[in-house]
Design a protein around this motif. Structure first.
Motif, PDB file in Angstrom:
ATOM      1  N   ILE A  34       1.006  -1.428  -0.220  1.00  0.00           N
ATOM      2  CA  ILE A  34       0.288  -0.172  -0.104  1.00  0.00           C
ATOM      3  C   ILE A  34       0.944   1.034   0.221  1.00  0.00           C
ATOM      4  O   ILE A  34       0.360   2.469  -0.801  1.00  0.00           O
ATOM      5  CB  ILE A  34      -1.012   0.494   1.315  1.00  0.00           C
ATOM      6  N   PHE A  35       1.928   1.127   1.096  1.00  0.00           N
ATOM      7  CA  PHE A  35       2.901   2.850   0.445  1.00  0.00           C
ATOM      8  C   PHE A  35       3.743   2.635  -0.718  1.00  0.00           C
ATOM      9  O   PHE A  35       3.920   3.594  -0.906  1.00  0.00           O
ATOM     10  CB  PHE A  35       3.242   2.564   2.149  1.00  0.00           C
ATOM     11  N   SER A  36       4.406   1.706  -0.986  1.00  0.00           N
ATOM     12  CA  SER A  36       5.139   1.547  -1.875  1.00  0.00           C
ATOM     13  C   SER A  36       3.469   2.040  -3.441  1.00  0.00           C
ATOM     14  O   SER A  36       4.325   2.734  -4.205  1.00  0.00           O
ATOM     15  CB  SER A  36       4.927   0.495  -3.135  1.00  0.00           C
ATOM     16  N   GLY A  37       2.518   1.794  -3.227  1.00  0.00           N
ATOM     17  CA  GLY A  37       1.937   2.286  -4.658  1.00  0.00           C
ATOM     18  C   GLY A  37       1.344   3.501  -4.315  1.00  0.00           C
ATOM     19  O   GLY A  37       1.536   4.127  -5.517  1.00  0.00           O
ATOM     20  N   GLY A  38       2.082   3.841  -3.129  1.00  0.00           N
ATOM     21  CA  GLY A  38       0.623   5.244  -2.775  1.00  0.00           C
ATOM     22  C   GLY A  38       2.066   6.393  -3.527  1.00  0.00           C
ATOM     23  O   GLY A  38       1.704   7.286  -3.867  1.00  0.00           O
TER      24      GLY A  38
ATOM     25  N   LEU B  63       1.842   9.045  -6.558  1.00  0.00           N
ATOM     26  CA  LEU B  63       2.695  10.768  -5.879  1.00  0.00           C
ATOM     27  C   LEU B  63       3.106  10.674  -6.916  1.00  0.00           C
ATOM     28  O   LEU B  63       3.523  12.300  -7.151  1.00  0.00           O
ATOM     29  CB  LEU B  63       2.265  10.256  -4.494  1.00  0.00           C
ATOM     30  N   GLN B  64       4.277  10.535  -7.502  1.00  0.00           N
ATOM     31  CA  GLN B  64       5.518  10.503  -7.742  1.00  0.00           C
ATOM     32  C   GLN B  64       5.081  11.223  -9.258  1.00  0.00           C
ATOM     33  O   GLN B  64       5.899  11.860  -9.721  1.00  0.00           O
ATOM     34  CB  GLN B  64       6.394   9.575  -7.717  1.00  0.00           C
ATOM     35  N   GLU B  65       4.671   9.624  -9.686  1.00  0.00           N
ATOM     36  CA  GLU B  65       4.205  10.705 -11.146  1.00  0.00           C
ATOM     37  C   GLU B  65       3.721  11.641 -11.203  1.00  0.00           C
ATOM     38  O   GLU B  65       3.096  12.589 -12.094  1.00  0.00           O
ATOM     39  CB  GLU B  65       3.404   8.689 -11.428  1.00  0.00           C
ATOM     40  N   LEU B  66       1.913  11.323 -10.399  1.00  0.00           N
ATOM     41  CA  LEU B  66       1.359  13.109 -10.314  1.00  0.00           C
ATOM     42  C   LEU B  66       2.784  14.299 -10.324  1.00  0.00           C
ATOM     43  O   LEU B  66       1.958  14.946 -10.668  1.00  0.00           O
ATOM     44  CB  LEU B  66       0.653  13.098  -8.818  1.00  0.00           C
ATOM     45  N   ASN B  67       3.442  14.043  -9.440  1.00  0.00           N
ATOM     46  CA  ASN B  67       4.057  15.322  -9.112  1.00  0.00           C
ATOM     47  C   ASN B  67       5.098  15.854 -10.614  1.00  0.00           C
ATOM     48  O   ASN B  67       5.417  17.025 -10.815  1.00  0.00           O
ATOM     49  CB  ASN B  67       5.833  14.786  -7.669  1.00  0.00           C
ATOM     50  N   THR B  68       5.360  14.541 -11.543  1.00  0.00           N
ATOM     51  CA  THR B  68       6.448  14.291 -12.475  1.00  0.00           C
ATOM     52  C   THR B  68       5.771  15.086 -13.354  1.00  0.00           C
ATOM     53  O   THR B  68       5.787  16.037 -14.089  1.00  0.00           O
ATOM     54  CB  THR B  68       6.571  13.366 -13.404  1.00  0.00           C
TER      55      THR B  68
ATOM     56  N   SER C  15      -3.019  19.664 -10.180  1.00  0.00           N
ATOM     57  CA  SER C  15      -2.927  19.615  -9.263  1.00  0.00           C
ATOM     58  C   SER C  15      -4.285  19.135  -8.108  1.00  0.00           C
ATOM     59  O   SER C  15      -4.241  18.760  -6.873  1.00  0.00           O
ATOM     60  CB  SER C  15      -3.021  21.627  -8.966  1.00  0.00           C
ATOM     61  N   PHE C  16      -4.972  19.233  -8.385  1.00  0.00           N
ATOM     62  CA  PHE C  16      -6.377  18.577  -7.787  1.00  0.00           C
ATOM     63  C   PHE C  16      -6.421  17.773  -7.593  1.00  0.00           C
ATOM     64  O   PHE C  16      -6.633  16.624  -6.615  1.00  0.00           O
ATOM     65  CB  PHE C  16      -7.711  18.539  -8.807  1.00  0.00           C
ATOM     66  N   VAL C  17      -5.525  16.346  -8.650  1.00  0.00           N
ATOM     67  CA  VAL C  17      -5.349  15.229  -8.445  1.00  0.00           C
ATOM     68  C   VAL C  17      -4.893  15.062  -7.466  1.00  0.00           C
ATOM     69  O   VAL C  17      -4.849  14.171  -6.640  1.00  0.00           O
ATOM     70  CB  VAL C  17      -5.195  14.800  -9.905  1.00  0.00           C
ATOM     71  N   LEU C  18      -3.507  15.425  -7.884  1.00  0.00           N
ATOM     72  CA  LEU C  18      -2.177  15.291  -6.221  1.00  0.00           C
ATOM     73  C   LEU C  18      -2.646  15.520  -5.337  1.00  0.00           C
ATOM     74  O   LEU C  18      -2.987  14.570  -4.388  1.00  0.00           O
ATOM     75  CB  LEU C  18      -1.166  16.403  -7.100  1.00  0.00           C
ATOM     76  N   GLN C  19      -3.419  16.650  -4.871  1.00  0.00           N
ATOM     77  CA  GLN C  19      -4.065  16.645  -3.626  1.00  0.00           C
ATOM     78  C   GLN C  19      -5.207  16.143  -2.965  1.00  0.00           C
ATOM     79  O   GLN C  19      -4.930  15.353  -1.848  1.00  0.00           O
ATOM     80  CB  GLN C  19      -4.836  18.039  -3.679  1.00  0.00           C
ATOM     81  N   ALA C  20      -6.160  15.139  -4.394  1.00  0.00           N
ATOM     82  CA  ALA C  20      -6.970  14.120  -3.746  1.00  0.00           C
ATOM     83  C   ALA C  20      -5.791  12.993  -3.513  1.00  0.00           C
ATOM     84  O   ALA C  20      -6.450  12.759  -2.408  1.00  0.00           O
ATOM     85  CB  ALA C  20      -8.014  13.283  -4.590  1.00  0.00           C
ATOM     86  N   ALA C  21      -4.964  12.485  -4.394  1.00  0.00           N
ATOM     87  CA  ALA C  21      -4.469  11.410  -3.921  1.00  0.00           C
ATOM     88  C   ALA C  21      -3.695  11.438  -2.577  1.00  0.00           C
ATOM     89  O   ALA C  21      -3.267  10.339  -2.149  1.00  0.00           O
ATOM     90  CB  ALA C  21      -3.515  11.391  -4.730  1.00  0.00           C
TER      91      ALA C  21
END
Length: 410
Positions: free
Chosen positions: A9-13, A17-22, A388-394
């Motif tokens: 769970i931690f690795s997938g999350g 998050l890294q993909e969204l940040n990129t 930004s919205f997707v990253l915040q939700a994630a």
């Protein structure tokens, strides 16, 4: 039932998050740089085309710099030639004024003083430098003055006959310089006559001029030897150099004997001249192929105005010949410059056309590159808001999920 460990769970999350940040960072970079393609990986096909368009723009910019250089050099040469034309025109006016028979010797010396000033002014124009300090009429010898005075005070050409060319587009070159020898030195001169008798006495030849240009051009020679063959009747024999017969352009010999009256004009082979005080065997020569610099023309004029004594018949005839020949030579000098100005005009038109073509090419290339490279701000800002919205939700969902633990149910 699938078992998912807390580590998964931690690795997938974190990966998500890294993909969204990129993705968010890429969008932010596009907005900040104004470019849709910042690295080849953004769009490999577009990146390759942009690289080729950048090379094309670099090529165009190089040619545009050459066009500006060519334009500046040609404009400077044109300006110098305009100044030279004005000076020669003033010299011509002074020459006509000097030919006025009512002028005194002091008046003629006053005219010669201004002619000396105009001569120096003309030399200054012929020694014009460009922005880099090179003399524009010296051919390839840009560091050498085009004209300098020799020990006798005569202006002499010091450059070479080189002509510089500049490439202003692929396969398009334009001459950007002209040597001063071709403009100011090798100018057709008025025909002149001289006494060539072995023991000259009082005989003289004067009033030599071209009376029929077409007839003269139809001959195979331009230099003539004249010998008085008889007196009463007065006759002269006219031959080419070394006594060769005068022939037409087809090689046919022409009559060589002409009658004359002492002191009266003689018409022969398209020439007009006057022989005076001649005896049997006296000889003369006429040269119609001479070249003379415009500086030499003015120098001869100055010397003649200051030295010829018009009180004698011979002096008066010599002075009249000086004025007449000077006017012809000055007209020829002006014509030489006008021809060069015409040539310059053609080159400047070619440069202007090329300049317009390069500007159009630059605009078109920039437009294509802009379509490939520049970002659409409306689309990019919309994407940035959504990402930004997707990253915040994630991030919020990950924070909640990460707090879940089986120990909380025990």
């Amino acid at each position: 039932m699938i078992r998912i460990s807390s580590q998964q769970i931690f690795s997938g999350g974190i990966n998500r998050l890294q993909e969204l940040n990129t993705t968010l960072n890429n969008t932010q970079q596009q907005i900040s740089t104004g470019k849709r393609v910042n690295t080849p990986s953004d769009d490999p096909v577009a990146a390759a085309r942009i690289l080729k368009l950048d090379q094309e723009l670099s090529r165009v910019e190089t040619y545009q710099r050459n066009v500006n250089l060519a334009n500046n050099r040609l404009s400077q040469e044109e300006s110098a030639l305009e100044s030279a034309t004005d000076i020669i025109q003033r010299v011509r006016e002074l020459t006509v004024q000097a030919g006025n028979g009512s002028l005194s010797a002091n008046d003629r010396r006053s005219i010669s003083s201004e002619l000396r000033e105009r001569l120096g002014q003309l030399a200054s124009v012929a020694n014009t430098r460009d922005a880099s300090g090179e003399f524009i009429f010296s051919g390839f010898q840009g560091s050498v003055k085009a004209f300098q005075q020799d020990p006798s005070g005569s202006w002499v050409y010091q450059g070479d006959e080189g002509q510089r060319n500049l490439e202003i587009d692929d396969g398009v070159t334009v001459p950007i310089s002209d040597h001063g020898k071709g403009i100011f030195v090798t100018i057709p001169a008025a025909p002149t006559g001289e006494v060539t008798s072995a023991a000259p006495a009082n005989e003289r030849i004067s009033g030599v001029k071209v009376s029929n240009q077409a007839a003269l051009e139809g001959l195979s020679i331009g230099d003539f030897e004249i010998t008085v063959s008889s007196i009463a009747p007065n006759e002269v024999t006219i031959t080419g150099p070394g006594g060769a017969p005068v022939t037409d352009s087809q090689g046919n010999s022409l009559p060589a004997t002409f009658a004359f009256a002492d002191g009266e004009p003689i018409q022969a082979f398209g020439l007009e001249f006057t022989i005076s005080n001649a005896g049997i065997g006296d000889s003369f020569a006429i040269d119609t192929n001479q070249k003379q610099s415009v500086f030499k023309t003015i120098e001869n004029l100055v010397a003649g105005l200051e030295s010829i004594d018009k009180s004698t018949a011979q002096g008066a005839a010599e002075f009249d010949d000086l004025i007449a020949n000077s006017l012809i030579n000055l007209d020829n000098a002006q014509e030489s410059i006008v021809l060069k100005q015409t040539e310059l005009g053609g080159r400047m038109n070619a440069v202007e056309s090329t300049q317009q073509f390069l500007e159009d090419s630059s605009v078109y290339t920039n437009q294509i590159r802009s379509e490939l490279q520049d970002v659409d701000y409306a689309e990019a800002i919309s994407n940035l808001s959504f990402q930004s919205f997707v990253l915040q939700a994630a991030q919020q969902s990950f924070a909640q999920v990460s707090q879940l633990s089986l120990f909380d149910r025990l």
